[in-house]
Design a protein around this motif. Sequence first.
Motif, PDB file in Angstrom:
ATOM      1  N   LEU A   1      73.239 -61.812  41.569  1.00  0.00           N
ATOM      2  CA  LEU A   1      73.846 -60.625  40.968  1.00  0.00           C
ATOM      3  C   LEU A   1      75.245 -60.373  41.525  1.00  0.00           C
ATOM      4  O   LEU A   1      76.150 -59.951  40.796  1.00  0.00           O
ATOM      5  N   LEU A   2      75.435 -60.629  42.813  1.00  0.00           N
ATOM      6  CA  LEU A   2      76.776 -60.498  43.394  1.00  0.00           C
ATOM      7  C   LEU A   2      77.750 -61.473  42.747  1.00  0.00           C
ATOM      8  O   LEU A   2      78.892 -61.119  42.432  1.00  0.00           O
ATOM      9  N   VAL A   3      77.297 -62.708  42.557  1.00  0.00           N
ATOM     10  CA  VAL A   3      78.164 -63.721  41.937  1.00  0.00           C
ATOM     11  C   VAL A   3      78.472 -63.336  40.495  1.00  0.00           C
ATOM     12  O   VAL A   3      79.623 -63.407  40.040  1.00  0.00           O
ATOM     13  N   MET A   4      77.442 -62.928  39.750  1.00  0.00           N
ATOM     14  CA  MET A   4      77.656 -62.508  38.365  1.00  0.00           C
ATOM     15  C   MET A   4      78.607 -61.323  38.285  1.00  0.00           C
ATOM     16  O   MET A   4      79.509 -61.282  37.431  1.00  0.00           O
ATOM     17  N   GLY A   5      78.400 -60.322  39.156  1.00  0.00           N
ATOM     18  CA  GLY A   5      79.265 -59.144  39.141  1.00  0.00           C
ATOM     19  C   GLY A   5      80.711 -59.482  39.445  1.00  0.00           C
ATOM     20  O   GLY A   5      81.634 -58.958  38.812  1.00  0.00           O
TER      21      GLY A   5
ATOM     22  N   LEU B   1      72.150 -69.457  39.147  1.00  0.00           N
ATOM     23  CA  LEU B   1      71.445 -69.084  40.374  1.00  0.00           C
ATOM     24  C   LEU B   1      70.279 -68.147  40.068  1.00  0.00           C
ATOM     25  O   LEU B   1      69.201 -68.250  40.676  1.00  0.00           O
ATOM     26  N   TYR B   2      70.479 -67.248  39.137  1.00  0.00           N
ATOM     27  CA  TYR B   2      69.428 -66.299  38.763  1.00  0.00           C
ATOM     28  C   TYR B   2      68.256 -67.021  38.098  1.00  0.00           C
ATOM     29  O   TYR B   2      67.079 -66.733  38.378  1.00  0.00           O
ATOM     30  N   ILE B   3      68.578 -67.943  37.199  1.00  0.00           N
ATOM     31  CA  ILE B   3      67.525 -68.730  36.545  1.00  0.00           C
ATOM     32  C   ILE B   3      66.715 -69.493  37.596  1.00  0.00           C
ATOM     33  O   ILE B   3      65.477 -69.547  37.545  1.00  0.00           O
ATOM     34  N   GLY B   4      67.434 -70.086  38.565  1.00  0.00           N
ATOM     35  CA  GLY B   4      66.751 -70.826  39.616  1.00  0.00           C
ATOM     36  C   GLY B   4      65.858 -69.945  40.465  1.00  0.00           C
ATOM     37  O   GLY B   4      64.709 -70.293  40.773  1.00  0.00           O
TER      38      GLY B   4
ATOM     39  N   LEU C   1      56.765 -64.230  39.509  1.00  0.00           N
ATOM     40  CA  LEU C   1      56.509 -62.795  39.470  1.00  0.00           C
ATOM     41  C   LEU C   1      56.554 -62.153  40.855  1.00  0.00           C
ATOM     42  O   LEU C   1      56.473 -60.931  40.973  1.00  0.00           O
ATOM     43  N   GLU C   2      56.678 -62.946  41.890  1.00  0.00           N
ATOM     44  CA  GLU C   2      56.742 -62.418  43.262  1.00  0.00           C
ATOM     45  C   GLU C   2      58.178 -62.228  43.741  1.00  0.00           C
ATOM     46  O   GLU C   2      58.400 -61.903  44.907  1.00  0.00           O
ATOM     47  N   ILE C   3      59.143 -62.409  42.889  1.00  0.00           N
ATOM     48  CA  ILE C   3      60.540 -62.284  43.279  1.00  0.00           C
ATOM     49  C   ILE C   3      60.836 -60.863  43.763  1.00  0.00           C
ATOM     50  O   ILE C   3      60.272 -59.888  43.254  1.00  0.00           O
ATOM     51  N   ASN C   4      61.690 -60.735  44.757  1.00  0.00           N
ATOM     52  CA  ASN C   4      62.067 -59.450  45.322  1.00  0.00           C
ATOM     53  C   ASN C   4      63.515 -59.113  44.979  1.00  0.00           C
ATOM     54  O   ASN C   4      64.296 -59.986  44.570  1.00  0.00           O
ATOM     55  N   SER C   5      63.865 -57.857  45.199  1.00  0.00           N
ATOM     56  CA  SER C   5      65.229 -57.401  44.912  1.00  0.00           C
ATOM     57  C   SER C   5      66.248 -58.165  45.740  1.00  0.00           C
ATOM     58  O   SER C   5      67.316 -58.541  45.237  1.00  0.00           O
ATOM     59  N   TRP C   6      65.961 -58.414  47.021  1.00  0.00           N
ATOM     60  CA  TRP C   6      66.943 -59.089  47.866  1.00  0.00           C
ATOM     61  C   TRP C   6      67.146 -60.536  47.442  1.00  0.00           C
ATOM     62  O   TRP C   6      68.208 -61.117  47.673  1.00  0.00           O
ATOM     63  N   GLN C   7      66.127 -61.143  46.798  1.00  0.00           N
ATOM     64  CA  GLN C   7      66.283 -62.508  46.296  1.00  0.00           C
ATOM     65  C   GLN C   7      67.141 -62.538  45.033  1.00  0.00           C
ATOM     66  O   GLN C   7      67.688 -63.581  44.673  1.00  0.00           O
ATOM     67  N   MET C   8      67.230 -61.397  44.350  1.00  0.00           N
ATOM     68  CA  MET C   8      68.114 -61.293  43.182  1.00  0.00           C
ATOM     69  C   MET C   8      69.548 -60.978  43.589  1.00  0.00           C
ATOM     70  O   MET C   8      70.474 -61.192  42.800  1.00  0.00           O
ATOM     71  N   ALA C   9      69.747 -60.438  44.784  1.00  0.00           N
ATOM     72  CA  ALA C   9      71.073 -59.950  45.175  1.00  0.00           C
ATOM     73  C   ALA C   9      72.160 -61.024  45.132  1.00  0.00           C
ATOM     74  O   ALA C   9      73.254 -60.774  44.589  1.00  0.00           O
TER      75      ALA C   9
END
Length: 518
Positions: A415-419, A394-397, A404-412
């Motif tokens: 990151l939740l799944v990975m955590g 999901l992160y790679i996607g 380069l325009e990715i935001n923190s909330w788009q990473m959340a």
Amino acid sequence: MSSPIASPAASPAATSASSASSSAASSSAPDPSPAVPETGRAGGGGGDRRRWLALAVVMTAAFMDLVDVTIVNIAIPSIERDLGATFGAIQWITAGYALAFAAGLITGGRLGDIYGRKRLFLIGISGFTVASALCGFAAGPEMLVGSRLLQGAMAALMVPQVLSIIHVTFPAHERGKVFGLFGAIVGLGSVSGPLLGALLTQWNLFGLEWRPIFLINLPVGVAGVLLGRRFIVESKAPKALRLDLVGVVLVTGALLMLIYPLTRGRELGWPLWGHVCMIGSLGVLAALVAYERRKARKDGSPLIELSLFRVKSFAAGVAVQLTFGVALGIFFLVWTLYMQIGLGWSPLRAGLTGVPFSLAVSVAAGLSVQKLVPRFGRAVLQAGALTMITGLLLYIGAAGRYGLEINSWQMAPPLLVMGAGMGLIVAPLTDAVLSGVPREHSGSASGLINTTQQMGNALGLGLVSVVFFGVVDDRPANAMREAFADGFQHALWWVVAVLAVIFTMMFALPSKRMTDNG
């Protein structure tokens, strides 16, 4: 202690979590009683409050070590700019600590058994505090790297004593509560380390930029020494042990011969001597195995108890720990470089971005130990590996889609799944590995587990030269941000592959949770 789980680039995030539990036990879990009067258990029945003050001291030291592991990576770009450090030096600022920590853990535990756990704890925390001051006042990258090596070595003396001191201070009926508190401290450290590092770097206190991340250890360390001298009760192993100096030299030499050329190879143009050293490290490891076998036959006090590797679950578990450390070493360092250099984010923004990851780890870890593992056993750990892989994909996607325009909330979401996946692995893994180990060898086994975790982490940090900078170096200077973003995605595919290997290796772990023998 080491770990677990940190946010940006705290390579030992997860490592620290289980390292905090398994390494601290490495000193000598098998020794059921100390070679001191039974009053060393502080009354046993709950009347002596001094033992709780001793607990606060050792818990604070464990917290300080974990935070120091997770706090540094968030400040890496600031360190690079201020000291003019090369990427090779940056790798050594993180990998050097992990390497010194790994190389000294077994020795630190054995020294505590021989000379006294309180004594070694006080030596370790004193040295750790001095090394922190040297890091904070480092005049150049070479001094910082050397100070980090010293800091890791001192942590290796301090950390293994923590659970041993708890073991001899508290009676059995109180240890469940104490270990629950210990787990809470580990979780708190994993969340607060990156945030604290981000805040201290962002605030630029007194114009010191990144230096307060180390200097903050000074008052904590001094208080730990003064209170530890007063409240911790001394204890030793009930029978005399000998330190295997030859084993210490061989294991340290083998690690250095492998990790040093791997970390510096890219910067030096991959010289021939580097390849010779890496190949030669295998020969040194073979010599270590031969010597430890001879040492065991001769006097029964080898540095490494090789008979443990005859236990299938232990051998497989150590392999999983090593490989998992590689995955974490790659991910956390690359993650920080991606956010702060590739995306140009501030340390505070990068630290806050990692909060969902850390919280997910903490929640999943609690559920896995209390609810899931007793019912489903090994399948929980394998589900964790698959969940982490899902999060990485999901992160790679997301990184490819938003660029380069990715935001923190788009990473959340990733990151939740990975955590969540990591939490399902790090909490129950040590127990699964130790489940088939005889009680009398549980201390040695714990030390070996954490050493392989830290060695894997250092190896993963070294591999960043290949899986990340191999992509970045091929790009022109005017496209560096895009190069970091592409290098990040490329490195994540490597982590996916490593986790797939881990999933397969987990089939050798016990299918159901077994009674702890240690």
